[in-house]
Design an enzyme around this catalytic site. Structure first.
Site, PDB file in Angstrom:
ATOM      1  N   PRO A  38       0.801  -1.222   0.000  1.00  0.00           N
ATOM      2  CA  PRO A  38       0.000   0.000   0.000  1.00  0.00           C
ATOM      3  C   PRO A  38       0.835   1.274   0.000  1.00  0.00           C
ATOM      4  O   PRO A  38       1.872   1.351   0.658  1.00  0.00           O
ATOM      5  CB  PRO A  38      -0.806  -0.104   1.302  1.00  0.00           C
ATOM      6  CG  PRO A  38      -0.062  -1.078   2.151  1.00  0.00           C
ATOM      7  CD  PRO A  38       0.573  -2.041   1.192  1.00  0.00           C
ATOM      8  N   ASN A  39       0.348   2.216  -0.751  1.00  0.00           N
ATOM      9  CA  ASN A  39       0.904   3.581  -0.830  1.00  0.00           C
ATOM     10  C   ASN A  39       2.214   3.673  -1.599  1.00  0.00           C
ATOM     11  O   ASN A  39       2.720   4.773  -1.812  1.00  0.00           O
ATOM     12  CB  ASN A  39       1.064   4.198   0.573  1.00  0.00           C
ATOM     13  CG  ASN A  39      -0.250   4.261   1.310  1.00  0.00           C
ATOM     14  OD1 ASN A  39      -1.219   4.767   0.765  1.00  0.00           O
ATOM     15  ND2 ASN A  39      -0.306   3.722   2.510  1.00  0.00           N
ATOM     16  N   ARG A  97       5.178  11.030  -2.425  1.00  0.00           N
ATOM     17  CA  ARG A  97       4.855  10.735  -1.020  1.00  0.00           C
ATOM     18  C   ARG A  97       6.073  11.014  -0.130  1.00  0.00           C
ATOM     19  O   ARG A  97       7.124  10.381  -0.298  1.00  0.00           O
ATOM     20  CB  ARG A  97       4.499   9.249  -0.921  1.00  0.00           C
ATOM     21  CG  ARG A  97       4.312   8.733   0.461  1.00  0.00           C
ATOM     22  CD  ARG A  97       4.232   7.209   0.458  1.00  0.00           C
ATOM     23  NE  ARG A  97       3.950   6.747   1.793  1.00  0.00           N
ATOM     24  CZ  ARG A  97       4.133   5.500   2.202  1.00  0.00           C
ATOM     25  NH1 ARG A  97       4.584   4.582   1.377  1.00  0.00           N
ATOM     26  NH2 ARG A  97       3.854   5.156   3.428  1.00  0.00           N
ATOM     27  N   TYR A 154      11.121   9.013   1.609  1.00  0.00           N
ATOM     28  CA  TYR A 154      11.167   7.953   0.594  1.00  0.00           C
ATOM     29  C   TYR A 154      11.903   8.350  -0.680  1.00  0.00           C
ATOM     30  O   TYR A 154      12.064   7.513  -1.574  1.00  0.00           O
ATOM     31  CB  TYR A 154       9.738   7.512   0.249  1.00  0.00           C
ATOM     32  CG  TYR A 154       8.999   6.933   1.441  1.00  0.00           C
ATOM     33  CD1 TYR A 154       9.420   5.739   2.020  1.00  0.00           C
ATOM     34  CD2 TYR A 154       7.899   7.585   2.005  1.00  0.00           C
ATOM     35  CE1 TYR A 154       8.764   5.207   3.121  1.00  0.00           C
ATOM     36  CE2 TYR A 154       7.237   7.061   3.113  1.00  0.00           C
ATOM     37  CZ  TYR A 154       7.669   5.876   3.664  1.00  0.00           C
ATOM     38  OH  TYR A 154       7.034   5.340   4.753  1.00  0.00           O
ATOM     39  N   ASN A 177       8.125  -5.563  -0.299  1.00  0.00           N
ATOM     40  CA  ASN A 177       7.956  -4.388   0.561  1.00  0.00           C
ATOM     41  C   ASN A 177       6.457  -4.256   0.765  1.00  0.00           C
ATOM     42  O   ASN A 177       5.739  -3.722  -0.087  1.00  0.00           O
ATOM     43  CB  ASN A 177       8.531  -3.136  -0.089  1.00  0.00           C
ATOM     44  CG  ASN A 177       8.381  -1.915   0.818  1.00  0.00           C
ATOM     45  OD1 ASN A 177       7.720  -1.977   1.853  1.00  0.00           O
ATOM     46  ND2 ASN A 177       8.967  -0.800   0.420  1.00  0.00           N
ATOM     47  N   ALA A 220       2.986  -0.704   5.137  1.00  0.00           N
ATOM     48  CA  ALA A 220       2.485  -0.774   6.512  1.00  0.00           C
ATOM     49  C   ALA A 220       1.998  -2.171   6.890  1.00  0.00           C
ATOM     50  O   ALA A 220       1.997  -2.529   8.080  1.00  0.00           O
ATOM     51  CB  ALA A 220       1.360   0.244   6.697  1.00  0.00           C
ATOM     52  N   GLU A 280      12.796  -9.141   2.534  1.00  0.00           N
ATOM     53  CA  GLU A 280      11.984  -7.966   2.832  1.00  0.00           C
ATOM     54  C   GLU A 280      12.801  -6.696   2.589  1.00  0.00           C
ATOM     55  O   GLU A 280      13.985  -6.650   2.944  1.00  0.00           O
ATOM     56  CB  GLU A 280      11.538  -7.996   4.285  1.00  0.00           C
ATOM     57  CG  GLU A 280      10.704  -6.769   4.644  1.00  0.00           C
ATOM     58  CD  GLU A 280      10.491  -6.634   6.140  1.00  0.00           C
ATOM     59  OE1 GLU A 280       9.349  -6.797   6.566  1.00  0.00           O
ATOM     60  OE2 GLU A 280      11.467  -6.376   6.869  1.00  0.00           O
ATOM     61  N   HIS A 303      12.588  -2.358   2.985  1.00  0.00           N
ATOM     62  CA  HIS A 303      11.951  -1.077   3.302  1.00  0.00           C
ATOM     63  C   HIS A 303      12.853   0.020   2.775  1.00  0.00           C
ATOM     64  O   HIS A 303      14.081  -0.028   2.991  1.00  0.00           O
ATOM     65  CB  HIS A 303      11.756  -0.890   4.808  1.00  0.00           C
ATOM     66  CG  HIS A 303      10.805  -1.861   5.404  1.00  0.00           C
ATOM     67  ND1 HIS A 303       9.456  -1.820   5.153  1.00  0.00           N
ATOM     68  CD2 HIS A 303      11.019  -2.920   6.203  1.00  0.00           C
ATOM     69  CE1 HIS A 303       8.866  -2.810   5.801  1.00  0.00           C
ATOM     70  NE2 HIS A 303       9.784  -3.501   6.433  1.00  0.00           N
ATOM     71  N   ARG A 332      12.519   5.316  12.912  1.00  0.00           N
ATOM     72  CA  ARG A 332      11.203   5.958  12.837  1.00  0.00           C
ATOM     73  C   ARG A 332      10.334   5.531  14.027  1.00  0.00           C
ATOM     74  O   ARG A 332      10.846   5.056  15.028  1.00  0.00           O
ATOM     75  CB  ARG A 332      10.565   5.635  11.477  1.00  0.00           C
ATOM     76  CG  ARG A 332      11.440   6.104  10.304  1.00  0.00           C
ATOM     77  CD  ARG A 332      10.812   5.800   8.973  1.00  0.00           C
ATOM     78  NE  ARG A 332       9.552   6.546   8.799  1.00  0.00           N
ATOM     79  CZ  ARG A 332       8.654   6.257   7.852  1.00  0.00           C
ATOM     80  NH1 ARG A 332       8.872   5.264   7.000  1.00  0.00           N
ATOM     81  NH2 ARG A 332       7.555   6.963   7.755  1.00  0.00           N
TER      82      ARG A 332
HETATM   83  C1  DQA Z   1       7.994   1.281   4.136  1.00  0.00           C
HETATM   84  C2  DQA Z   1       8.027   1.531   5.657  1.00  0.00           C
HETATM   85  C3  DQA Z   1       6.666   1.283   6.260  1.00  0.00           C
HETATM   86  O1  DQA Z   1       6.700   1.524   7.664  1.00  0.00           O
HETATM   87  C4  DQA Z   1       5.646   2.210   5.647  1.00  0.00           C
HETATM   88  O2  DQA Z   1       4.354   1.954   6.163  1.00  0.00           O
HETATM   89  C5  DQA Z   1       5.641   2.168   4.162  1.00  0.00           C
HETATM   90  C6  DQA Z   1       6.933   2.132   3.466  1.00  0.00           C
HETATM   91  C7  DQA Z   1       9.338   1.622   3.486  1.00  0.00           C
HETATM   92  O3  DQA Z   1       9.546   1.187   2.357  1.00  0.00           O
HETATM   93  O4  DQA Z   1      10.174   2.317   4.081  1.00  0.00           O
HETATM   94  O5  DQA Z   1       4.611   2.254   3.520  1.00  0.00           O
HETATM   95  O6  DQA Z   1       7.731  -0.083   3.912  1.00  0.00           O
END
Ligand code: DQA
Length: 151
Positions: free
Chosen positions: A11-12, A19, A24, A76, A79, A100, A102, A109
């Site tokens: 998501p996102n 964003r 990011y 990835n 959240a 994984e 991020h 954070r």
């Molecule tokens: C994320 C870190 C997560 O905590 C966050 O909710 C994201 C992006 C990252 O790539 O740093 O959506 O996965």
């Protein structure tokens, strides 16, 4: 036939580029997917890149990776990494080597980002390298599955 790895974004992550660029960066999801395709190709691998805002669809992608005999998964889950037992269980169920990623350093954070269910089901986890983390993850995954760099 070339082996395929699945690159799953949650998501996102479609909002990359606009964003929270201070967290990011400015690269877009298209940049991430190109980086993954180019990096995978260095090892003779295909990168099948998928993205969804929906937890269930991400579970379906993991099952699909199994059905299509994918050699590895880079994930990835955004959240959902911090909340999703379903994604953890899907990764454990398919037994495909997974890394994984991020983009941000989740440990620098909020505390709610310090726990990851997907990390528990992965053989490795990377964070804080920006989008370069995807390239590093594919390098590590290639080593894990014995895919050699093409000269
Ligand atoms: C994320 C870190 C997560 O905590 C966050 O909710 C994201 C992006 C990252 O790539 O740093 O959506 O996965």
């Amino acid at each position: 036939m070339a082996k395929t790895i699945y690159v799953l974004n949650g998501p996102n992550l479609n909002m990359l580029g606009t964003r929270e660029p201070e967290t990011y960066g400015h690269a877009t999801l298209a940049d991430v997917e190109k980086l993954c395709a180019d990096t995978a190709a260095r090892f003779g691998l295909n990168a099948d890149c998928r993205r969804s805002n929906s937890e269930g669809e991400l579970v379906d992608f993991i099952h699909e990776a199994h059905a299509k005999k994918a050699a590895g998964i880079v994930i990835n889950a955004g959240a959902y990494s911090h909340t999703s037992i379903a994604l953890h269980d899907a990764l454990v169920a398919v037994q495909i080597p997974a890394v994984e990623v991020h983009i941000s350093n989740v440990y620098a954070r909020e505390e709610f980002r310090h726990h990851s269910f997907t990390a528990k089901a992965a053989f490795a986890s990377l964070c804080g390298f920006g989008i370069d983390g995807y390239r590093l993850a594919i390098n590590g995954l290639a080593a894990k599955i014995g895919a050699k760099a093409k000269s």
